[in-house]
Design a protein around this motif. Structure first.
Motif, short mmCIF file in Angstrom:
data_model
loop_
_atom_site.label_atom_id
_atom_site.label_comp_id
_atom_site.label_asym_id
_atom_site.label_seq_id
_atom_site.Cartn_x
_atom_site.Cartn_y
_atom_site.Cartn_z
N GLN A 117 0.83 -1.20 0.00
CA GLN A 117 0.00 0.00 0.00
C GLN A 117 0.87 1.25 0.00
O GLN A 117 2.02 1.23 0.45
N ASN A 118 0.29 2.35 -0.48
CA ASN A 118 0.98 3.63 -0.35
C ASN A 118 0.60 4.29 0.97
O ASN A 118 -0.15 3.72 1.78
N GLU A 119 1.09 5.52 1.16
CA GLU A 119 0.86 6.20 2.43
C GLU A 119 -0.61 6.51 2.68
O GLU A 119 -1.04 6.75 3.82
N ARG A 120 -1.42 6.50 1.62
CA ARG A 120 -2.86 6.76 1.77
C ARG A 120 -3.66 5.47 1.91
O ARG A 120 -4.90 5.50 1.89
N GLY A 121 -2.96 4.35 2.02
CA GLY A 121 -3.65 3.08 2.19
C GLY A 121 -4.20 2.49 0.91
O GLY A 121 -5.01 1.56 0.94
N GLU A 122 -3.75 3.00 -0.25
CA GLU A 122 -4.22 2.50 -1.54
C GLU A 122 -3.32 1.35 -2.01
O GLU A 122 -2.11 1.42 -1.86
N TRP A 123 -3.95 0.33 -2.57
CA TRP A 123 -3.21 -0.83 -3.06
C TRP A 123 -2.83 -0.60 -4.53
O TRP A 123 -3.70 -0.42 -5.38
N ALA A 124 -1.53 -0.62 -4.80
CA ALA A 124 -1.07 -0.43 -6.18
C ALA A 124 -1.68 -1.47 -7.11
O ALA A 124 -2.10 -1.16 -8.23
N ALA A 125 -1.75 -2.70 -6.65
CA ALA A 125 -2.21 -3.80 -7.50
C ALA A 125 -3.67 -3.67 -7.90
O ALA A 125 -4.11 -4.31 -8.86
N ASP A 126 -4.44 -2.84 -7.21
CA ASP A 126 -5.83 -2.66 -7.59
C ASP A 126 -5.96 -1.94 -8.93
O ASP A 126 -7.03 -1.96 -9.54
N ASN A 127 -4.87 -1.31 -9.37
CA ASN A 127 -4.88 -0.62 -10.66
C ASN A 127 -4.25 -1.43 -11.78
O ASN A 127 -4.06 -0.93 -12.89
N PHE A 128 -3.91 -2.70 -11.50
CA PHE A 128 -3.33 -3.56 -12.52
C PHE A 128 -4.44 -4.23 -13.33
O PHE A 128 -5.48 -4.60 -12.79
N LEU A 129 -4.18 -4.40 -14.62
CA LEU A 129 -5.03 -5.22 -15.47
C LEU A 129 -4.27 -6.50 -15.79
O LEU A 129 -3.04 -6.53 -15.76
N ILE A 130 -4.99 -7.56 -16.11
CA ILE A 130 -4.37 -8.85 -16.39
C ILE A 130 -4.51 -9.13 -17.89
O ILE A 130 -5.62 -9.29 -18.39
N ARG A 131 -3.37 -9.16 -18.58
CA ARG A 131 -3.41 -9.36 -20.04
C ARG A 131 -3.90 -10.76 -20.39
O ARG A 131 -4.42 -10.98 -21.48
N GLY A 132 -3.66 -11.71 -19.51
CA GLY A 132 -3.92 -13.10 -19.83
C GLY A 132 -5.08 -13.71 -19.08
O GLY A 132 -6.04 -13.04 -18.69
N THR A 133 -4.96 -15.00 -18.84
CA THR A 133 -6.06 -15.80 -18.31
C THR A 133 -6.42 -15.47 -16.87
O THR A 133 -5.56 -15.17 -16.04
N ARG A 134 -7.68 -15.56 -16.56
CA ARG A 134 -8.16 -15.37 -15.19
C ARG A 134 -7.93 -16.62 -14.33
O ARG A 134 -8.17 -16.59 -13.12
N PHE A 135 -7.49 -17.71 -14.94
CA PHE A 135 -7.39 -18.98 -14.21
C PHE A 135 -6.02 -19.19 -13.56
O PHE A 135 -5.83 -20.18 -12.85
N ASN A 136 -5.06 -18.28 -13.79
CA ASN A 136 -3.74 -18.42 -13.15
C ASN A 136 -3.74 -17.72 -11.80
O ASN A 136 -3.30 -16.59 -11.66
#
Length: 484
Positions: free
Chosen positions: A206-225
């Motif tokens: 998380q950053n200093e504001r408690g935000e998760w960086a990974a929440d802004n990631f998109l997944i180019r590939g499969t949802r099953f991994n």
């Protein structure tokens, strides 16, 4: 009992299954996804990076071992096992005949924006066609294929594979009960954890504001991994390799879908313009090297910016020099207007573009070579293909980090064996994304993921077949001794 159980359904898993079957083993393959989504991330691929000493069928000129190695060394910053990397490189020169035997077709050399006709062999019909060819061959060879069969855990005894556990599943045809599947040997090729948002959050924090960086990631590939099997092996003491924050991560269109956007979501005009963050400021050299060698650094670069977002900015001079994106970008006839449309602070954005324009030193622009168009006195510099952004209309594309696959995985050796406390398992092997971190500690170069998966998938299949024969012989010897 099955001789070889292969867990996974992408390129590496299929290579392992086919090689094991060719070696005479009975094989079952468990694919977590439904049939229509089979193939993991491999369905989104296009090509295979190949070493070759001279012109070969679909490859032009030469791409010798040492050049391939130096390209890999550069993008990984030395975070690679040279022995295993060179194994992959050498194997990449010998696999296409075998691939063709199993129905894979290659297209004639490409030219134009990608500049990889010398280094990469492209699949006719892309990764989906490759996957379909392998599945057809597997079915013809009598490999048992099970879809909707995610493995939740592996049973081990002193580092030896015993069985895989598949949980109960609610499917269209009713409820499938839980299963325990035994085999004499096993190949793990079930991918990384890129679709496990909680694990990505843990890794990136998380950053200093408690935000998760990974929440802004998109997944180019499969949802099953989702990494369930990887976590299970690590918790059982399998030797690990790699950094959980390292991944094949590309800057993709911020409007891309959360999963399965694939290659078409990539924005390929970065090296032809500039990239700014949400504050309207540049943050890296857009002209560092050829796009196929450096495109994969940009996802991680954007991930390090405020809000995990960036903006690729070009003018009309760049149009026609890159693979056009699926979605049109924002278009404007002035820089102020473009800033407003992108939601960027006008003053800082215009100032950044003007400073860049003033620093450009024009030479002979040529996007096919490392040309002499560069900036002077600008931080960060743009070292190649630097031309002023001064010819409207202007275009802007919002970028997000697009995760293809993660590099945390299982440590292995040239036999593809999973290791426990440094000791190789006698009958458990690994291939593909689950071990790619042995070769890719960081960075990426186009097509090398398929090179790794093909090389280690084939090795794992051969080794698993041999291990199953040994287990079968030992079992029979034990029975004979008991009878006598």
């Amino acid at each position: 009992m099955i001789d070889v159980l292969v867990i996974g359904g992408g390129n590496a898993a299929l290579c392992a299954a086919l090689m094991a079957r060719e070696a005479g083993a009975s094989v079952m393959l468990l694919e977590a996804s439904p049939r229509q989504w089979r193939g993991g991330n491999s369905q989104h691929t296009r090509n295979l990076r190949c070493m070759h000493e001279g012109p070969q069928d679909v490859l032009v000129d030469a791409y010798p071992e040492e050049e391939f190695w130096q390209d890999l060394l550069k993008v990984t910053g030395g975070a690679t096992d040279e022995k295993l990397a060179r194994l992959v490189i050498r194997a990449s020169s010998k696999c296409r005949g075998w691939m063709r035997k199993h129905g894979v077709r290659f297209q004639p050399p490409l030219s134009g924006a990608l500049h990889v006709a010398r280094t990469n062999a492209f699949f006719m019909g892309g990764g989906k066609a490759l996957i379909n060819a392998y599945y057809r061959s597997a079915e013809q060879l009598g490999i048992q294929i099970r879809y909707d069969s995610p493995v939740e855990a592996i049973e081990l005894h002193d580092g030896r594979f015993v069985a895989a556990r598949v949980p109960a599943r609610d499917l269209d045809g009713g409820r499938r009960p839980a299963e325990r599947i035994e085999a004499r040997s096993c190949v793990l090729a079930a991918g990384g954890f890129e679709s496990n948002r909680d694990w990505l959050r843990d890794a990136w924090g998380q950053n200093e504001r408690g935000e998760w960086a990974a929440d802004n990631f998109l997944i180019r590939g499969t949802r099953f991994n989702t990494g369930v099997l990887l976590r299970d092996l690590l918790e059982q003491g399998a030797d690990a390799i790699g950094d959980p924050t390292q991944a094949h991560m590309v800057a993709i269109d911020a409007r891309a879908p959360l999963y399965d956007g694939g290659i078409c979501t990539r924005i390929d005009c970065v090296s032809l313009g500039v990239v700014v963050n949400r504050d309207g400021e540049r943050f890296y050299d857009e002209g560092e090297d050829f796009w196929p060698k450096r495109y994969a650094i940009w996802g991680r670069l954007v991930a390090g910016q405020p809000g995990q977002i960036g903006y690729s900015i070009i003018d009309s001079k760049a149009v026609g020099h890159f693979m056009p994106p699926v979605f049109p970008g924002e278009q404007a006839h002035s820089l102020d207007e473009l800033a407003r449309k992108l939601g960027l602070p006008e003053a800082s954005f215009v100032q950044a573009i003007q400073a860049y324009n003033a620093a450009c030193r024009l030479g002979t622009f040529d996007h096919t070579v490392l040309d002499d168009c560069h900036t002077e006195g600008l931080v960060p510099a743009k070292t190649h293909w630097a031309r002023p952004i001064d010819t409207p209309p202007y275009f802007g594309y919002a970028l997000r980090p697009g995760v293809t696959f993660t590099y945390l995985g299982l440590k292995t050796d040239d036999t593809a064996a999973v290791r426990f406390g440094g000791k190789p398992s006698p009958n458990l092997f690994v291939a593909g994304e689950m071990m790619a971190g042995n070769v890719l500690g960081q960075g990426y170069t186009a097509g090398v993921g398929m090179s790794i998966g093909t090389a280690f998938g084939r090795i794992a299949g051969v080794q698993a077949a041999a291990a199953s024969r040994g287990a079968h012989s030992s079992h029979n010897r034990g029975k004979h001794h008991a009878i006598s």
